[in-house]
Design an enzyme around this catalytic site. Structure first.
Site, PDB file in Angstrom:
ATOM      1  N   GLU A 167      38.885  52.395  42.205  1.00 23.31           N
ATOM      2  CA  GLU A 167      38.942  51.175  41.395  1.00 23.31           C
ATOM      3  C   GLU A 167      38.689  49.882  42.171  1.00 23.31           C
ATOM      4  O   GLU A 167      39.586  49.039  42.309  1.00 23.31           O
ATOM      5  CB  GLU A 167      40.293  51.075  40.689  1.00 23.31           C
ATOM      6  CG  GLU A 167      40.609  52.253  39.797  1.00 23.31           C
ATOM      7  CD  GLU A 167      41.890  52.044  38.982  1.00 23.31           C
ATOM      8  OE1 GLU A 167      42.626  51.092  39.245  1.00 23.31           O
ATOM      9  OE2 GLU A 167      42.133  52.840  38.080  1.00 23.31           O
ATOM     10  N   GLU A 352      41.879  59.721  36.333  1.00 29.43           N
ATOM     11  CA  GLU A 352      43.217  59.236  35.963  1.00 29.43           C
ATOM     12  C   GLU A 352      43.229  58.975  34.468  1.00 29.43           C
ATOM     13  O   GLU A 352      42.269  58.435  33.913  1.00 29.43           O
ATOM     14  CB  GLU A 352      43.581  57.909  36.655  1.00 29.43           C
ATOM     15  CG  GLU A 352      43.902  58.030  38.106  1.00 29.43           C
ATOM     16  CD  GLU A 352      44.254  56.682  38.761  1.00 29.43           C
ATOM     17  OE1 GLU A 352      44.745  55.774  38.061  1.00 29.43           O
ATOM     18  OE2 GLU A 352      43.998  56.563  39.971  1.00 29.43           O
TER      19      GLU A 352
END
Ligand code: BGC
Length: 450
Positions: A167, A352
């Protein structure tokens, strides 16, 4: 094409964690401090002044945690490596004891037949490198590639799936623009530079892997699909800006070799001209893309929001999680299809997906978390819908295996499928863990049950 009615037999069913959030013992055995060690030890930056000093004590309890994964029938575990455990100064001298921890973890996973999936960077930059400018320093790309090579040399025989960064958007939006995450800067001019150097670091680690690695390497991004609140031109433009900033800013350079045109409008004079040669390394082919999906946003134009001039519109008809994220499973299907359509048929993993909800106090050994069960059921169905529409989805990782340190929110939000009693470190699988085990045991067939 034949329709996939259930998940493929070789589908990876996993759970994910990250080093600083679960390991604890951040300075043990010669490790150097990371920026998260510093951030948490600066009063006032994290809720209730909590730190990752103990976290889930996974550094010492990894073997029993791996046995727990096996009891939950997981066949994959996504973890991250703490750079400053392995290289206390970020570069130079390797700390063998730090490296040994990851070797023991991987051995334990292999022993239980669980596929290790290693992320090289999940936000915990060595503090020594922050002192040298961190992600603002162009040398960060070669620091990262050198560290990555140490890890490839140590583990590439057994780790077959590597991710470079987790990320990059959160690193720069939280760490350099709004300051809520380490290193806590709030600087419009620094943000695009940090983003660009993260992408250069990704490219450099990828090149190092191509030179020595034998298996697969990719990138993990969090994508939040943006839907316009109305069809008026201002809202449509605001939606395009929000999407460019959070989603396409990282994927366009990686897959297409350039930034979205909206970036200059968003950053104004703070948007630099980057050397075009940089994009050659950034856009090197990946073996897979990891998608972290939590929520969507419905966007409207708002002059007062800096710097995007866009804000998220509350959706009263939907459930929200404890982190104020709308539950919107359709967004996962939409995102998987969008990735395939915009960037081509690359293998994908949901690296995720999960939710923080208030878990009622346990009754005996039971932790009932019906909202999280619903969340997983509906998102797994959404993933299956994308598979049925031809997306090359290879695996799914619940966030998170354990309740853990939720960054600036400390321990106040619980994302785990396994409850952690932070006083005793007792682990108790929640109802959602048992539900997930049944999904795994039935290859997803039980998702069709009412
Ligand atoms: C991050 C995790 C974090 C989770 C929930 C993701 O953005 O990768 O580290 O705990 O979201 O906030």
């Amino acid at each position: 094409m034949a329709k996939a009615s259930v998940f493929p037999a070789d589908f990876l069913w996993g759970a994910a964690t990250s080093a600083y959030q679960v390991e604890g013992s951040p300075l043990a055995d010669g490790a150097g401090p990371s920026i998260w060690y510093r951030f948490t030890h600066t009063p006032g930056l994290v809720k209730s002044c909590e730190t990752g000093d103990v976290a889930c004590d996974h550094y010492r309890r990894y073997a029993s945690d791996v046995r727990l994964m096996s009891e939950l029938r997981l066949n994959a575990y996504r973890f991250s490596i703490s750079w400053s455990r392995v290289l206390p100064e970020g570069t130079g001298q390797v700390n063998q004891k730090g490296l040994d921890f990851y070797r023991r973890l991987v051995d334990e996973l292999k022993g239980q037949g669980i596929e290790p999936v290693a992320t090289l960077f999940h936000w915990d930059l060595p503090a020594a490198l922050d002192d040298r400018g961190g992600w603002l320093n162009r040398d960060a790309a070669s620091w990262f590639a050198d560290y990555a090579e140490v890890m490839y040399r140590a583990l590439d025989g057994d780790v077959k799936i590597w991710a470079t960064l987790n990320e990059p958007w959160v690193v720069t939006d939280g760490g350099y623009l709004h300051g809520a995450l380490a290193p806590g800067h709030r600087n419009l001019f620094e943000t695009p530079i940090a983003s660009h150097n993260l992408l250069r670091a990704h490219g450099a680690a990828l090149a190092a892997y191509r030179a020595t690695g034998k298996h697969r390497i990719g990138l993990v991004v969090n994508i939040e699909p943006k839907y316009p609140a109305s069809e008026c031109p201002e809202d449509l433009a605001a939606t395009a800006r929000a999407d460019a900033y959070m989603n396409r800013q990282y994927l366009d350079p990686v897959f297409r070799g350039s930034y979205p045109e909206e970036m200059r409008e968003i950053f104004g004079i703070a948007w630099p001209d980057f050397p075009s040669a940089d994009f050659d390394a950034i856009r090197a082919p990946l073996d897979f893309l990891g998608l972290n999906y939590y929520t969507r946003s419905v966007v409207c134009h708002d002059e007062t929001v800096w710097p995007l001039k866009a804000h998220r519109v509350f959706q009263p008809e939907h459930t929200y999680t404890e982190t104020h994220w709308e539950v919107y499973p359709q967004g996962l299907t939409d995102t998987l299809l969008w990735l395939k359509e915009r960037y081509g048929p690359i293998p994908l993993y949901v690296t995720e997906n999960g939710a923080a909800f208030y878990d009622p106090p346990s009754v005996g050994s039971e932790v009932r978390d019906p909202l999280r069960v619903d969340y997983f059921r509906d998102h797994l169905k959404a993933a299956l819908a994308a598979l049925e529409q031809g997306v090359d989805l290879r695996g799914y990782f619940a966030w998170s295996l354990l309740d853990n340190f939720e960054w600036s929110l400390g321990y106040s939000k619980r994302f785990g499928i396994v409850h952690v009693d932070y006083k005793t470190q007792a682990r108790t699988p929640k109802e959602s863990a048992r539900y997930y085990r049944r999904v795994i045991e039935t290859d997803g067939r039980c998702l069709a049950e009412p």
